[in-house]
Design a protein around this motif. Structure first.
Motif, PDB file in Angstrom:
ATOM      1  N   LYS A 185       0.836  -1.205   0.000  1.00 50.75           N
ATOM      2  CA  LYS A 185       0.000   0.000   0.000  1.00 50.75           C
ATOM      3  C   LYS A 185       0.870   1.254   0.000  1.00 50.75           C
ATOM      4  O   LYS A 185       0.628   2.201  -0.766  1.00 50.75           O
ATOM      5  N   ARG A 186       1.902   1.255   0.855  1.00 49.84           N
ATOM      6  CA  ARG A 186       2.789   2.419   0.895  1.00 49.84           C
ATOM      7  C   ARG A 186       3.521   2.597  -0.426  1.00 49.84           C
ATOM      8  O   ARG A 186       3.726   3.728  -0.894  1.00 49.84           O
ATOM      9  N   ALA A 187       3.921   1.454  -1.035  1.00 50.49           N
ATOM     10  CA  ALA A 187       4.621   1.546  -2.324  1.00 50.49           C
ATOM     11  C   ALA A 187       3.701   2.129  -3.397  1.00 50.49           C
ATOM     12  O   ALA A 187       4.122   2.965  -4.200  1.00 50.49           O
ATOM     13  N   ASN A 188       2.432   1.693  -3.409  1.00 53.10           N
ATOM     14  CA  ASN A 188       1.478   2.232  -4.391  1.00 53.10           C
ATOM     15  C   ASN A 188       1.243   3.713  -4.167  1.00 53.10           C
ATOM     16  O   ASN A 188       1.116   4.488  -5.123  1.00 53.10           O
ATOM     17  N   ILE A 189       1.143   4.103  -2.909  1.00 55.58           N
ATOM     18  CA  ILE A 189       0.940   5.518  -2.601  1.00 55.58           C
ATOM     19  C   ILE A 189       2.127   6.348  -3.082  1.00 55.58           C
ATOM     20  O   ILE A 189       1.967   7.412  -3.693  1.00 55.58           O
ATOM     21  N   LEU A 190       3.349   5.847  -2.820  1.00 54.75           N
ATOM     22  CA  LEU A 190       4.537   6.573  -3.262  1.00 54.75           C
ATOM     23  C   LEU A 190       4.601   6.648  -4.783  1.00 54.75           C
ATOM     24  O   LEU A 190       4.981   7.690  -5.350  1.00 54.75           O
ATOM     25  N   GLU A 191       4.227   5.554  -5.451  1.00 50.26           N
ATOM     26  CA  GLU A 191       4.224   5.565  -6.922  1.00 50.26           C
ATOM     27  C   GLU A 191       3.214   6.566  -7.451  1.00 50.26           C
ATOM     28  O   GLU A 191       3.493   7.324  -8.391  1.00 50.26           O
ATOM     29  N   ALA A 192       2.009   6.586  -6.835  1.00 53.16           N
ATOM     30  CA  ALA A 192       0.982   7.552  -7.261  1.00 53.16           C
ATOM     31  C   ALA A 192       1.443   8.988  -7.032  1.00 53.16           C
ATOM     32  O   ALA A 192       1.213   9.872  -7.865  1.00 53.16           O
ATOM     33  N   GLU A 193       2.103   9.212  -5.898  1.00 54.31           N
ATOM     34  CA  GLU A 193       2.627  10.550  -5.624  1.00 54.31           C
ATOM     35  C   GLU A 193       3.671  10.949  -6.654  1.00 54.31           C
ATOM     36  O   GLU A 193       3.733  12.106  -7.100  1.00 54.31           O
ATOM     37  N   GLY A 194       4.514   9.970  -7.039  1.00 58.54           N
ATOM     38  CA  GLY A 194       5.525  10.264  -8.055  1.00 58.54           C
ATOM     39  C   GLY A 194       4.900  10.617  -9.395  1.00 58.54           C
ATOM     40  O   GLY A 194       5.320  11.569 -10.067  1.00 58.54           O
ATOM     41  N   LEU A 195       3.877   9.834  -9.812  1.00 61.12           N
ATOM     42  CA  LEU A 195       3.196  10.129 -11.075  1.00 61.12           C
ATOM     43  C   LEU A 195       2.509  11.489 -11.018  1.00 61.12           C
ATOM     44  O   LEU A 195       2.540  12.256 -11.990  1.00 61.12           O
ATOM     45  N   ARG A 196       1.892  11.773  -9.873  1.00 62.96           N
ATOM     46  CA  ARG A 196       1.223  13.070  -9.706  1.00 62.96           C
ATOM     47  C   ARG A 196       2.216  14.217  -9.824  1.00 62.96           C
ATOM     48  O   ARG A 196       1.966  15.216 -10.512  1.00 62.96           O
ATOM     49  N   GLN A 197       3.366  14.066  -9.173  1.00 63.92           N
ATOM     50  CA  GLN A 197       4.383  15.108  -9.248  1.00 63.92           C
ATOM     51  C   GLN A 197       4.912  15.252 -10.665  1.00 63.92           C
ATOM     52  O   GLN A 197       5.172  16.375 -11.136  1.00 63.92           O
TER      53      GLN A 197
END
Length: 305
Positions: A185-197
């Motif tokens: 879950k944390r990895a997915n959140i970090l990936e989503a944050e990276g894509l958003r940025q």
């Protein structure tokens, strides 16, 4: 005389034995209680001590050094009904030899049972997650409860440490799956944050590109307008010069004006996209004459300058 000598010798030996019975040497780190006819009278400190022979006797030899007891493993049911196995150690020190000897029977056994009971009480009031993450808090709560309970026994409990908390195998497996899910879950959140940025940065770049393109078009329009303005000024100047020449009766000025418009018309006709072949009568001598008028006008202008 021989009988008297034997009696004296026996008396001396008995006196020496009685004196030796009244002299007690206590080792460092220990204290002995003294009983007179079965009743506690005093405590002997480390070193050389004297008691009344025959009347006084040694009651208990107490170890005053800090001691450690292993708390056997036991099962505890937590607040959320999870079964865990727990063991630990207790560190304590006797501070009052008389109380430790006469206020409780089998001191070590009493401390162990008291500690085990309070472990079940304290840990049974907590969830499994709290047991695994708040071990220091558990140790502090156990220490406070057990130390207060053992104070009347002349005992100071210095530390209680939980050594191991072992959940069942199936519970450990479930916890492992939960931890894995949390990590994913944390990895997915970090990936989503990276894509958003990344999208934000891309949008900012496109915005900056649009701004720069608009600024470039504005600059080009400004320069184009400036060029048209200068061209208009040049045409106005030429018209003024020709008008002056016409006013002075110079026929060559009229020829210049006609020739200029004539050549511009030919250029427009030749550059039209729908024109393939053009047939039109041209009087070459008229064009040449006009060009000659232009040359003459320019010559007159330069001669006046």
């Amino acid at each position: 005389m021989e009988g008297f000598s034997v009696f004296v010798l026996f008396f001396l030996v008995l006196a020496i034995v009685i004196i030796l019975m009244g002299v007690k040497s206590v080792q460092q780190g220990s204290e002995w209680t003294v009983e007179r006819f079965g009743r506690y009278t005093k405590t002997l400190r480390p070193g050389l001590n004297l008691i009344v022979p025959v009347m006084d006797s040694i009651g208990a030899k107490i170890n005053m050094m800090e001691q450690v007891l292993d708390v056997q493993s036991q099962e505890v049911i937590t607040k959320d009904n999870a079964m865990v196995r727990v063991d630990g150690v207790v560190f304590f020190q006797i501070v009052d030899a008389a109380k430790a000897a006469y206020e409780v029977n089998n001191l070590n056994h009493a401390i162990l049972n008291l500690t085990q009971t309070n472990i079940r009480t304290v840990m049974g009031s907590m969830d499994l997650d709290e047991l695994l993450s708040k071990r220091d808090e558990i140790n502090a709560r156990l220490l406070g409860v057990v130390d207060d309970a053992t104070t009347p026994w002349g005992v100071k409990v210095t530390r209680i440490e939980i050594k191991d908390i072992a959940p069942p195998a199936d519970l450990v497996e479930a916890m492992g799956r939960q931890m894995k899910a949390e990590r994913e879950k944390r990895a997915n959140i970090l990936e989503a944050e990276g894509l958003r940025q990344s999208e934000i940065l891309k949008a900012e770049g496109e915005k900056q590109a649009v701004v720069l393109d608009a600024e470039g078009r504005r600059e080009a329009a400004f320069r184009d307008a400036e060029a048209r303005e200068r061209l208009a000024e040049a045409e106005a100047r030429a018209t003024f010069v020709v008008s002056e020449a016409i006013a002075k009766g110079d026929i060559q000025a009229i020829n210049y004006f006609i020739a200029q418009k004539y050549i511009e018309s030919l250029k427009d006709v030749a550059s039209a996209e729908n024109s393939k072949v053009i047939f039109m009568p041209l009087e070459a001598s008229s064009v040449i004459g006009s060009l000659g008028g232009i040359a003459e006008l320019a010559k007159n202008t330069f001669n006046k300058g």
